[in-house]
Design a protein around this motif. Structure first.
Motif, PDB file in Angstrom:
ATOM      1  N   ALA A 325       8.823  -4.419   5.548  1.00 55.62           N
ATOM      2  CA  ALA A 325       8.269  -4.633   4.657  1.00 55.62           C
ATOM      3  C   ALA A 325       7.911  -6.071   4.399  1.00 55.62           C
ATOM      4  O   ALA A 325       9.035  -7.016   4.742  1.00 55.62           O
ATOM      5  CB  ALA A 325       8.717  -3.362   3.256  1.00 55.62           C
ATOM      6  N   ASN A 326       6.709  -6.086   3.849  1.00 58.00           N
ATOM      7  CA  ASN A 326       6.255  -7.430   2.524  1.00 58.00           C
ATOM      8  C   ASN A 326       6.834  -7.172   1.465  1.00 58.00           C
ATOM      9  O   ASN A 326       6.569  -8.592   0.855  1.00 58.00           O
ATOM     10  CB  ASN A 326       4.682  -7.564   3.389  1.00 58.00           C
ATOM     11  N   ALA A 327       7.427  -6.411   0.794  1.00 60.07           N
ATOM     12  CA  ALA A 327       7.119  -6.096  -0.230  1.00 60.07           C
ATOM     13  C   ALA A 327       8.219  -7.486  -0.826  1.00 60.07           C
ATOM     14  O   ALA A 327       9.564  -7.695   0.113  1.00 60.07           O
ATOM     15  CB  ALA A 327       8.018  -4.950  -1.010  1.00 60.07           C
ATOM     16  N   GLY A 332       9.222   0.902  -4.527  1.00 60.64           N
ATOM     17  CA  GLY A 332       7.640   1.771  -4.170  1.00 60.64           C
ATOM     18  C   GLY A 332       6.496   1.119  -2.938  1.00 60.64           C
ATOM     19  O   GLY A 332       7.060   2.029  -1.683  1.00 60.64           O
ATOM     20  N   GLN A 333       6.281  -0.530  -2.819  1.00 63.27           N
ATOM     21  CA  GLN A 333       5.765  -0.931  -1.925  1.00 63.27           C
ATOM     22  C   GLN A 333       6.699  -0.743  -1.101  1.00 63.27           C
ATOM     23  O   GLN A 333       6.566  -0.601   0.747  1.00 63.27           O
ATOM     24  CB  GLN A 333       5.774  -2.398  -1.867  1.00 63.27           C
ATOM     25  N   ALA A 334       8.510  -1.124  -0.732  1.00 65.79           N
ATOM     26  CA  ALA A 334       8.947  -1.570   0.819  1.00 65.79           C
ATOM     27  C   ALA A 334       9.209  -0.084   1.348  1.00 65.79           C
ATOM     28  O   ALA A 334       9.236  -0.127   2.260  1.00 65.79           O
ATOM     29  CB  ALA A 334      10.675  -1.643  -0.031  1.00 65.79           C
ATOM     30  N   TYR A 336       6.808   2.867   1.325  1.00 63.68           N
ATOM     31  CA  TYR A 336       5.766   3.041   2.605  1.00 63.68           C
ATOM     32  C   TYR A 336       5.812   2.230   3.178  1.00 63.68           C
ATOM     33  O   TYR A 336       4.961   2.620   4.396  1.00 63.68           O
ATOM     34  CB  TYR A 336       5.129   3.308   1.392  1.00 63.68           C
ATOM     35  N   GLU A 337       6.112   0.976   2.680  1.00 67.42           N
ATOM     36  CA  GLU A 337       6.058   0.271   4.594  1.00 67.42           C
ATOM     37  C   GLU A 337       6.879   0.234   5.094  1.00 67.42           C
ATOM     38  O   GLU A 337       6.389   0.180   6.500  1.00 67.42           O
ATOM     39  CB  GLU A 337       6.214  -1.568   3.525  1.00 67.42           C
TER      40      GLU A 337
END
Length: 491
Positions: A325-327, A332-334, A336-337
């Protein structure tokens, strides 16, 4: 520990056809013969020269003929990763998927304050305990750097801290000098029981990244050869960024990754025929807008799944990136990545997938993310199992018995099959809004933090024997003097 059996995967994923694999292989051989690789070690260049490569010592480059690649592929040894507790041994047999923690971050999100701070040895201790407690993690890679320890012995302390706090196999990726590698081998031998026992049951493995495009470092490659000499499995990992350090096309970057790994394989087999080598891949796209590696992008999952398939084509074990992950924070972003980068290599059956626990492209450790990622792994495993269709699962007798308008909650068939058929969450909250609100409106991150605190309070890995620990500390004390002196002299 057997990992997740691929033969039970009814949902499968293939990125490359047989023709694709052969085209990439032939393209790679052409690149190695025509373009070659740089190797920043005169010692290794001399070895390549004597073996029949076209070497330019001034440019530190070597053109590698295809027959050396083919010979190296025939010489390579099989790989098994042993643990100090044999029940956690990992056999990379091509029939199981295993999960590896990510490493080596330099920041930690403090569990209590949430503040991002430099990582410490205590963070390694805690993350190792958490990984030890989770059945879905099979190999522990020190997740962060012990920045509170002097640099010249930092990696040695990271290793002993890892072994003290997990019974599972330990993998490292920090050795850049052959002198340091020798001390690490001594430590691993002390933990295994002797140098002979270490050769029989390597409780440690070492990962070495090439420098895209088409470059091998001097000290770290020579260190890899020291590990190979001792029978310690070595993973060579390419990490091209499509559009920056690799061609913008995914197939082109796959060729670069493949050329780096196969050239490293040639080097290892020329030095130590039969040495156990793992095929590594950490290829990802380069984000043209931000100038960063798109660790959590779909291209990462696609390329690393493809490279895992290429490893199988060569009859090699693989370690690939995924669950990345780039989050900058958990959430949430972490999630789905990590799903989009982890799903392809899992479904394609890569042997080892590394990426669990870190965010910010492998830079930062939130302890709670280890728990969340383990839940994601469980869900993907259930997805891979697919749907079993047979008389018992078609359930005609049960459907007939319950009839229209009934329910299946009290049926023996339900009790027998629900744990086999359904994913049972541990931290995912499926309750109604009112119940969730009444219970404190906890997010997934809140619940994961609670799990972390419980594990750190209750889980106790089997400690190292006192005499072994003392032996290791004596090795580190000796290294402290020698490596500190060498560092002072070099400056």
């Amino acid at each position: 520990m057997s990992g997740f059996p691929i033969e039970k995967h009814r949902v499968k994923f293939r990125v490359l056809s047989r023709d694709n694999l052969e085209a990439i292989h032939l393209a790679t051989l052409e690149i190695l013969e025509r373009t070659g690789v740089k190797v920043y070690s005169e010692k290794i260049l001399k070895m390549l020269d004597e073996a029949g490569c076209v070497v330019d010592f001034e440019k530190q480059s070597a053109l590698i003929p295809s027959y050396l690649v083919n010979e190296a592929l025939m010489k390579k040894g099989s790989v098994r990763l042993y643990a100090r507790n044999p029940k956690y041994d990992v056999k990379l047999d091509g029939r199981h998927v295993h999960i590896n923690t990510d490493g080596i971050g330099v920041n930690t999100l403090d569990l209590e304050t949430g503040q991002r701070r430099p990582s410490t040895r205590d963070d390694i201790k805690k993350s190792a305990i958490i990984a030890d407690a989770l059945d879905d993690i099979h190999v522990y890679w020190p997740m962060v750097s012990a920045l509170d320890i002097p640099a010249h012995v930092r990696h040695l302390h990271e290793i002993i801290t890892s072994f003290e706090n997990t019974e599972k196999h330990v993998q490292i990726e920090t050795t850049t000098q052959p002198e340091e590698a020798k001390y690490i081998i001594d430590i691993a031998a002390a933990i295994a029981g002797s140098e002979d026992e270490l050769r029989k049951r390597p409780v440690l493995s070492s990962l070495h990244c090439s420098f895209a495009p088409l470059q091998h470092g001097g000290g770290d490659t020579e260190a890899a050869l020291e590990f190979a000499k001792a029978g310690i499995p070595v993973a060579f990992m390419g990490m091209p960024q499509a559009g920056a350090t690799g061609p913008v096309t995914l197939a082109g970057s796959i060729v670069v990754n493949n050329a780096e790994v196969l050239s490293a394989l040639v080097i290892s087999q020329l030095a130590w025929p039969g040495a156990p080598v793992i095929y590594g891949a950490g290829a990802a796209a380069f984000d043209m807008r931000t100038g960063s590696r798109a660790a959590g992008g779909p291209e990462h999952g696609l390329m690393d799944a493809a490279l895992g398939e290429l490893a199988k084509y060569y009859g090699m074990s693989s370690i690939v990136g995924g669950f990345s992950a780039n989050a900058n924070v958990p959430g949430g972003q972490a999630c789905y990545e990590k799903i989009i980068s982890g799903l392809p290599p899992f479904l394609s059956g890569c042997d080892l997938i590394v990426g669990i626990g870190l965010i910010e492209d492998c830079a930062t450790l939130p302890f709670e993310q280890i728990i969340i990622d383990a839940e994601i792994v469980k869900m993907i495993h259930r997805l891979a199992q697919g749907i079993e269709v047979k008389d018992e699962t078609l359930a005609l007798d049960v459907i007939d018995k319950v009839g229209p308008g009934g329910h299946y909650l009290s049926e023996r068939h339900t009790r027998e099959y629900f744990r086999k058929e359904h994913f049972i969450p541990e931290i995912t909250d499926r309750r109604a809004y009112e119940s969730w609100l009444k219970d404190g409106a906890k997010t997934i991150v809140d619940r994961a933090k609670e799990s972390v605190r419980t594990i750190l309070k209750e889980h106790r890995p089997m400690p190292l024997a006192k005499d072994i620990r003392q032996q290791v500390m004596t090795i580190i004390e000796k290294a402290d003097k020698k490596l500190a002196k060498a560092e002072t002299t070099s400056h």
